[in-house]
Write an enzyme that holds these catalytic residues in place. Structure first.
Site, PDB file in Angstrom:
ATOM      1  N   SER A 143      39.045  29.656  40.709  1.00 41.50           N
ATOM      2  CA  SER A 143      38.606  30.921  40.132  1.00 41.50           C
ATOM      3  C   SER A 143      38.285  30.812  38.680  1.00 41.50           C
ATOM      4  O   SER A 143      38.863  29.826  38.119  1.00 41.50           O
ATOM      5  CB  SER A 143      39.965  31.812  40.116  1.00 41.50           C
ATOM      6  OG  SER A 143      39.748  33.027  39.526  1.00 41.50           O
ATOM      7  N   TYR A 157      48.593  33.323  38.807  1.00 41.09           N
ATOM      8  CA  TYR A 157      47.560  33.036  39.330  1.00 41.09           C
ATOM      9  C   TYR A 157      46.587  32.262  38.641  1.00 41.09           C
ATOM     10  O   TYR A 157      45.961  31.070  39.358  1.00 41.09           O
ATOM     11  CB  TYR A 157      46.837  34.219  39.967  1.00 41.09           C
ATOM     12  CG  TYR A 157      45.630  34.073  40.730  1.00 41.09           C
ATOM     13  CD1 TYR A 157      45.510  33.616  42.007  1.00 41.09           C
ATOM     14  CD2 TYR A 157      44.278  34.536  39.847  1.00 41.09           C
ATOM     15  CE1 TYR A 157      44.376  33.607  42.628  1.00 41.09           C
ATOM     16  CE2 TYR A 157      43.162  34.109  40.612  1.00 41.09           C
ATOM     17  CZ  TYR A 157      43.102  33.920  41.961  1.00 41.09           C
ATOM     18  OH  TYR A 157      41.737  33.669  42.526  1.00 41.09           O
TER      19      TYR A 157
HETATM   20  P1  NAP Z   1      41.375  37.414  51.208  1.00 41.06           P
HETATM   21  O1  NAP Z   1      40.411  38.306  51.514  1.00 41.06           O
HETATM   22  O2  NAP Z   1      42.603  38.264  50.820  1.00 41.06           O
HETATM   23  O3  NAP Z   1      41.628  36.477  52.348  1.00 41.06           O
HETATM   24  C1  NAP Z   1      42.663  35.292  52.306  1.00 41.06           C
HETATM   25  C2  NAP Z   1      42.838  34.689  53.348  1.00 41.06           C
HETATM   26  O4  NAP Z   1      43.718  33.404  52.963  1.00 41.06           O
HETATM   27  C3  NAP Z   1      43.153  35.058  54.701  1.00 41.06           C
HETATM   28  O5  NAP Z   1      42.391  34.332  55.718  1.00 41.06           O
HETATM   29  C4  NAP Z   1      44.730  34.683  54.918  1.00 41.06           C
HETATM   30  O6  NAP Z   1      45.021  34.727  56.126  1.00 41.06           O
HETATM   31  C5  NAP Z   1      44.535  33.455  53.946  1.00 41.06           C
HETATM   32  N1  NAP Z   1      46.016  33.002  53.587  1.00 41.06           N
HETATM   33  C6  NAP Z   1      46.756  33.848  52.765  1.00 41.06           C
HETATM   34  N2  NAP Z   1      47.942  33.064  52.683  1.00 41.06           N
HETATM   35  C7  NAP Z   1      48.029  32.009  53.617  1.00 41.06           C
HETATM   36  C8  NAP Z   1      48.791  30.850  53.608  1.00 41.06           C
HETATM   37  N3  NAP Z   1      50.074  30.741  53.159  1.00 41.06           N
HETATM   38  N4  NAP Z   1      48.415  29.816  54.482  1.00 41.06           N
HETATM   39  C9  NAP Z   1      47.178  29.929  55.213  1.00 41.06           C
HETATM   40  N5  NAP Z   1      46.227  30.898  54.903  1.00 41.06           N
HETATM   41  C10 NAP Z   1      46.736  31.815  53.977  1.00 41.06           C
HETATM   42  O7  NAP Z   1      40.923  36.422  49.926  1.00 41.06           O
HETATM   43  P2  NAP Z   1      39.659  36.121  49.291  1.00 41.06           P
HETATM   44  O8  NAP Z   1      39.233  36.998  48.230  1.00 41.06           O
HETATM   45  O9  NAP Z   1      38.716  35.857  50.326  1.00 41.06           O
HETATM   46  O10 NAP Z   1      39.949  34.678  48.561  1.00 41.06           O
HETATM   47  C11 NAP Z   1      39.646  33.378  49.083  1.00 41.06           C
HETATM   48  C12 NAP Z   1      39.610  32.513  47.971  1.00 41.06           C
HETATM   49  O11 NAP Z   1      38.816  32.829  46.813  1.00 41.06           O
HETATM   50  C13 NAP Z   1      41.373  32.492  47.386  1.00 41.06           C
HETATM   51  O12 NAP Z   1      41.551  31.338  47.058  1.00 41.06           O
HETATM   52  C14 NAP Z   1      41.013  33.115  46.199  1.00 41.06           C
HETATM   53  O13 NAP Z   1      41.961  32.992  45.307  1.00 41.06           O
HETATM   54  C15 NAP Z   1      39.810  32.795  45.609  1.00 41.06           C
HETATM   55  N6  NAP Z   1      38.939  33.773  44.782  1.00 41.06           N
HETATM   56  C16 NAP Z   1      38.582  35.049  45.208  1.00 41.06           C
HETATM   57  C17 NAP Z   1      38.267  35.946  44.246  1.00 41.06           C
HETATM   58  C18 NAP Z   1      37.921  37.378  44.508  1.00 41.06           C
HETATM   59  O14 NAP Z   1      37.304  37.963  43.747  1.00 41.06           O
HETATM   60  N7  NAP Z   1      37.948  37.650  45.833  1.00 41.06           N
HETATM   61  C19 NAP Z   1      37.909  35.555  42.990  1.00 41.06           C
HETATM   62  C20 NAP Z   1      38.162  34.188  42.506  1.00 41.06           C
HETATM   63  C21 NAP Z   1      38.793  33.565  43.563  1.00 41.06           C
HETATM   64  P3  NAP Z   1      45.552  35.888  56.993  1.00 41.06           P
HETATM   65  O15 NAP Z   1      44.673  36.809  57.306  1.00 41.06           O
HETATM   66  O16 NAP Z   1      46.234  35.367  58.157  1.00 41.06           O
HETATM   67  O17 NAP Z   1      46.542  36.664  55.962  1.00 41.06           O
END
Ligand code: NAP
Length: 248
Positions: A143, A157
């Site tokens: 991130s 985070y």
């Molecule tokens: P999201 O929509 O909340 O999805 C999170 C995913 O992670 C889900 O598939 C969830 O599974 C899984 N997960 C959560 N805890 C877990 C665990 N303990 N073991 C295995 N899987 C787990 O998040 P996202 O926005 O797509 O984010 C994905 C990545 O991008 C993250 O690393 C986040 O920090 C990074 N990121 C996101 C953004 C943003 O703005 N969205 C920005 C920068 C970085 P379940 O469905 O089973 O809960």
């Protein structure tokens, strides 16, 4: 050789876009998830119905044994893993640093940092030519918070993501000569459920006007960067941390 990808948190948001795109490019995909089995199962059905190859695997990436099971299951079902995407991540509820529950910080570092370390170690032990493997690629979804620090929102985070950037740099140097490339993509604000999970469903709309590109990014735009870094087109990218943040 068949290309086999493990996508942690591959069932929703950015991870689902990575899983779908990888399958469309010919990867067999293990879609890892933690709690929401229905999302993972329906994504796997969608990929398989479209002529791809995917399986779902429940595992908490913050648990070393469950990570080992995730890799063993993938090998059994799909074959040797050639690419790992460390994508699973959470933020915890948005608040000031002096208000955050230590257990939340522990959980965030456990999933974002320890999860990426455990999964990367499991991948290296299988991919490295030093261990008899055929090489491979690791891409971690970091991130830009690692650089911005996220004051007033989630400093813990940001710290958990700065750690995976350090892992990317060090591991790339350590295993670059063993057939493995290690890179990261650093998203800015991407429109997924993570913001509502962090307690502010309107966060994307609030921040979008301040982004140089004038909008939030999409999960697909991050997936495109991840898949490119994993591909032969990026064959000389190693230890690269690629910002994908609309200029933020
Ligand atoms: P999201 O929509 O909340 O999805 C999170 C995913 O992670 C889900 O598939 C969830 O599974 C899984 N997960 C959560 N805890 C877990 C665990 N303990 N073991 C295995 N899987 C787990 O998040 P996202 O926005 O797509 O984010 C994905 C990545 O991008 C993250 O690393 C986040 O920090 C990074 N990121 C996101 C953004 C943003 O703005 N969205 C920005 C920068 C970085 P379940 O469905 O089973 O809960």
């Amino acid at each position: 050789m068949d290309e086999v990808m493990v996508v942690t948190g591959g069932s929703r948001g950015i991870g689902a876009a990575i899983s779908r795109t990888a399958a469309s490019k010919g990867y067999a995909v293990c879609v890892n998830y933690h709690n929401r089995s229905s999302e993972a199962e329906s994504l796997v059905a969608e990929i398989n119905n479209n002529g791809g190859r995917a399986v779902a695997c429940k595992a908490d990436v913050s648990d070393f044994e469950q990570v080992e099971n995730l890799f063993r299951y993938t090998e059994t079902e799909l074959g040797p893993v050639t690419m790992l995407v460390n994508n699973a991540g959470i933020t915890g509820k948005i608040c000031r640093f002096d208000e955050v529950d230590p257990q939340i910080m522990n959980q965030v570092v456990g999933i974002n940092t320890m999860g990426a370390l455990y999964c990367s170690q499991a991948a290296v032990k299988r991919m490295s030519t030093r261990h008899g493997g055929n090489g491979g690629v690791i891409v971690t979804v970091s991130s830009i918070a690692a650089r911005l620090g996220s004051p007033g929102e989630y400093v813990w985070y940001a710290a958990s993501k700065a750690a995976v950037d350090a892992m990317t740099i060090g591991l790339a140097k350590e295993v670059g000569g063993e057939g493995i490339r290690v890179n990261a993509v650093s998203p800015g604000i991407i429109d997924t459920e993570i913001h509502a999970s962090g307690g502010e469903p309107g966060r994307v709309a609030r921040i979008a006007p301040m982004i140089p590109s004038g909008r939030a990014g999409t999960a697909q735009e991050i997936a495109n960067a991840v898949i490119w870094l994993g591909s032969e087109e990026a064959s000389y990218c190693n230890g690269t941390i690629l910002d994908c943040s609309g200029g933020r």
